[in-house]
Design a protein around this motif. Sequence first.
Motif, PDB file in Angstrom:
ATOM      1  N   ASP A  88      47.541   2.662   8.579  1.00  0.00           N
ATOM      2  CA  ASP A  88      47.073   3.328   7.366  1.00  0.00           C
ATOM      3  C   ASP A  88      45.684   3.922   7.584  1.00  0.00           C
ATOM      4  O   ASP A  88      44.823   3.304   8.216  1.00  0.00           O
ATOM      5  N   ASP A  89      45.460   5.115   7.054  1.00  0.00           N
ATOM      6  CA  ASP A  89      44.177   5.786   7.295  1.00  0.00           C
ATOM      7  C   ASP A  89      42.992   5.010   6.724  1.00  0.00           C
ATOM      8  O   ASP A  89      41.881   5.086   7.261  1.00  0.00           O
ATOM      9  N   TRP A  90      43.209   4.245   5.664  1.00  0.00           N
ATOM     10  CA  TRP A  90      42.110   3.441   5.119  1.00  0.00           C
ATOM     11  C   TRP A  90      41.711   2.314   6.064  1.00  0.00           C
ATOM     12  O   TRP A  90      40.587   1.835   6.016  1.00  0.00           O
ATOM     13  N   MET A  91      42.642   1.875   6.918  1.00  0.00           N
ATOM     14  CA  MET A  91      42.332   0.786   7.835  1.00  0.00           C
ATOM     15  C   MET A  91      41.406   1.247   8.964  1.00  0.00           C
ATOM     16  O   MET A  91      40.837   0.420   9.688  1.00  0.00           O
ATOM     17  N   LYS A  92      41.234   2.537   9.096  1.00  0.00           N
ATOM     18  CA  LYS A  92      40.316   3.060  10.106  1.00  0.00           C
ATOM     19  C   LYS A  92      38.864   2.918   9.664  1.00  0.00           C
ATOM     20  O   LYS A  92      37.938   3.058  10.481  1.00  0.00           O
ATOM     21  N   LEU A  93      38.653   2.673   8.374  1.00  0.00           N
ATOM     22  CA  LEU A  93      37.309   2.431   7.872  1.00  0.00           C
ATOM     23  C   LEU A  93      36.880   1.017   8.259  1.00  0.00           C
ATOM     24  O   LEU A  93      37.698   0.101   8.315  1.00  0.00           O
TER      25      LEU A  93
END
Length: 469
Positions: free
Chosen positions: A246-251
């Motif tokens: 998930d793209d939020w997990m890259k934060l």
Amino acid sequence: MTSLKDRLQRGKDARQQCPRSSQAGPGDIDRDPLPLIEASSKGRVKSLVQLRYGRMLVSPFTFYRGSALLQAHDLAGTQNMGLSLPICGDCHLMNFGGFATPERNLLFSVNDFDEAHPGPWEWDLKRLVASFLIAARDLRHGKGVEESVCLDVVRSYQKTMARCAEEGALDVWYDAITYQDLLEQAEAKSTFEHVEKAIDKAQRRTHAQLLPKITERDRQGRLLIRDDLPEIFHLHKNTSLLDASDDWMKLNNWHPLYNTFMKDYRMTLQADRREVLSRFKVQDMAFKVVGVGSVGTRCLVALLTDDQQKPLFLQFKEARRSVLAAYVGSKSKVRHQGRRVVEGQRLMQSASDLFLGWTTGPTGRHFYVRQLRDMKVSAELENFDATTFNAYARICGRALARTHAKASGLAGPISGYIGKSDALSEALLKYAQAYADHNERDFERFQKACRQGRLQARSEADFAADHLP
């Protein structure tokens, strides 16, 4: 300037093209529900789609609540009188309830605008009437109550719209349904007691009361939101239900997400409300799963506190394209989906949340923002006797009519179309009966798809068991 007589006549004339009896048709129901259900799940958090299906599996009523897209598709094949106005878009009976005004008054109205969009007013009324019949079946009230609640909804809508047609624009704009009104109008002791209970519950549903229920202090004494799977979880802990890709997990953590939200959000508030917000500092942020139809869309809760350590909980809820958008001829003039929801709510409600606004996430998703829980209460249908259930039907019909009249200024033509007879109420009873039967057939196909593995459904208990120590 047109007279009331002319406005009413405009509605009466519409009966030539759309007889009230034609509103009984169930619509474009010759379709397979599964592709539409799968389409409505695209873009949601994958693991939470299973929870959404698990909640929809509980009963035909929860299935109905979670499948607004199906009815939007079907309603596109029904007759309407030709008016397009701002409508709720997902107007089932659980999307009504109590909420606090900025002045801390408790009002009753439609309280969910995720699907708000220009469309035929009949669509809201049909979804509401059908929801009452489906709920009555679910609660086993019997055929007499099934019929009476449907008729009561439409008759109350009819009566209120006729009253709105005779009122001035400001009278309609400022009118509100207070809980004191409901107490005074309660005709039975049981109904009076339910309203009193709702008032008491609303007064206890404050940020301060919520704080000890969903927060805890860590070893350093910091105030944090407590994980409670699958309802609440932090994005970057081992309890996260987001996919690793998930793209939020890259934060690295939640701070960049919060900072991006707040940058745009603050400017959607009035200056005085920005000032109040500036007196709070953020402490924590977590993902929160809400509702039935919304499960799998992104929703986060931020905990903020002021200098006295008094809390403010802000909810950042993803706003996707309205389920109506593909099925109505008219288009929303607003491109930002969060703004669409907020402007729909401000237009349709008598008063709106002090901190209602919109924003954009770091990867372009649209969100709207509001307070979490603040004096919000919903009907506890399982505790309603037949008398209270009918009273609730009448107040929902009244609230919806006020909502439509306020948002459109078209009470005259709508009232003229409905008229004084039971022609529309009887037609919509037939619609609700036919659609409730169809909803049960859709539910059976959905159950079968889950049993056979085409759709994966999991309960809250399943998720919690995965993370037992």
